[in-house]
Design a protein around this motif. Structure first.
Motif, short mmCIF file in Angstrom:
data_model
loop_
_atom_site.label_atom_id
_atom_site.label_comp_id
_atom_site.label_asym_id
_atom_site.label_seq_id
_atom_site.Cartn_x
_atom_site.Cartn_y
_atom_site.Cartn_z
N ILE A 1 32.62 33.37 32.11
CA ILE A 1 33.34 34.59 32.47
C ILE A 1 34.71 34.49 31.83
N ALA A 2 35.04 35.42 30.93
CA ALA A 2 36.36 35.46 30.32
C ALA A 2 37.28 36.31 31.19
N VAL A 3 38.41 35.75 31.56
CA VAL A 3 39.33 36.37 32.52
C VAL A 3 40.63 36.74 31.83
N GLN A 4 41.16 37.89 32.18
CA GLN A 4 42.40 38.40 31.58
C GLN A 4 43.56 37.43 31.76
N ALA A 5 44.47 37.47 30.79
CA ALA A 5 45.69 36.66 30.87
C ALA A 5 46.93 37.50 30.58
N ALA A 6 46.76 38.82 30.50
CA ALA A 6 47.88 39.74 30.30
C ALA A 6 47.59 41.03 31.05
N PRO A 7 48.62 41.65 31.66
CA PRO A 7 48.41 42.85 32.48
C PRO A 7 48.43 44.13 31.67
N TRP B 1 41.83 43.93 33.42
CA TRP B 1 43.00 44.44 34.15
C TRP B 1 43.02 45.95 34.02
N VAL B 2 43.40 46.62 35.10
CA VAL B 2 43.73 48.04 35.07
C VAL B 2 44.99 48.26 35.88
#
Length: 279
Positions: free
Chosen positions: A54-60, A84-85
């Protein structure tokens, strides 16, 4: 974990520095302040027997989510994306823009928001209702200051699956995560829609982390979530600030060594597959 055992890494990151939205990348993380892309993960995953991630966000930013989804399209190893949203904006419109079968959830970076109860704002709750209605989940990036807030959130939105990242980042005093952390984990685990990632603990503990040092945290989250709501993740490449990918996997396997085969399968693959609806 022998033979053809499936292992899902439920939490890892990619980034490309010239995208310019990683505001947290200061000199304290200089060791990982470089482009990190699927070819960098591939040999580690192959050596460790990882079947999917699972690739997870690192920027908003929405651009970050689009970046990860584009990588996932090109990378069979990536089985899902947590993006992210803007939860204070038009969430249905943003989700329509991001529509993709590999988008499995969203993650507001709550640990970086000064207002501890921000996630309980009326506009944010409305956004999270739209996330739940779209069949998505929320990764919960918190520290212990957020326990009461997330408990309230779980009561208000029981339809929204919540996944605690990094065991809610315990702080350690001589290997003891503390009574407040223990109580907070127990309270959140009482909500059936809350699950937990066994991830990030090497970074939270710091130098000297080991199976013995992390045993109190593992035993507590296992006791309260059970293997059916607990999933292993590497938190790579942030992990590289304190250790190596195969070493963390080995320590996690040592922690789980006394579990039944079915329980180990849940921890290392089945829980992530079910909760993130991986194919």
């Amino acid at each position: 974990m022998q033979g053809k055992t499936v292992i899902i890494d439920a939490h890892q990151h990619f980034w490309r520095i010239d995208r310019g939205d990683y505001s947290w990348m200061d000199d304290s993380v200089a060791a990982i302040r470089r482009d990190i892309l699927p070819p960098d993960l591939a040999p580690l995953a192959a050596t460790s027997g990882i079947s999917g991630t699972i690739a997870v966000q690192a920027a908003p930013t929405l651009a970050e989510t689009e970046f990860l989804l584009a990588l996932a399209d090109q990378t069979p190893l990536v089985r899902g994306v947590v993006g992210w949203v803007d939860l204070t904006g038009d969430v249905p419109a943003q989700l329509a823009r991001l529509s993709h079968p590999l988008l499995k959830g969203i993650r507001p970076m709550l640990q970086d928001i000064a207002e501890t109860d921000w996630v309980l704002r009326a506009d944010v709750l409305a956004g999270l209702k739209a996330v739940a209605a779209a069949g998505l989940r929320m990764d919960v990036l918190i520290t212990p200051r957020h326990f009461d807030v997330i408990d309230t959130l779980a009561h208000r939105l029981p339809q929204l699956p919540l996944i605690l990242d990094h065991c809610a980042k315990p702080t350690f005093e001589n290997c003891d995560p503390g009574s407040d952390w223990r109580a907070g984990i127990a309270a959140l685990a009482a909500h059936p829609q809350v699950s937990c990632k066994l991830s990030g603990l090497a970074n939270e503990f710091g130098p000297g982390w080991s199976a013995q040092a992390l045993r109190p945290v593992f035993d507590h989250v296992l006791q309260h979530f059970g293997p059916q709501r607990l999933m292993w993740g590497s938190d790579w490449p942030v992990l590289e600030l304190e250790g190596r990918y195969p070493d963390w996997l080995t320590v996690a396997q040592q922690l789980a060594a006394d579990l039944s085969q079915d329980a180990r399968r849940s921890l290392f693959a089945d829980t992530a597959t079910r909760i993130y609806t991986l194919t």
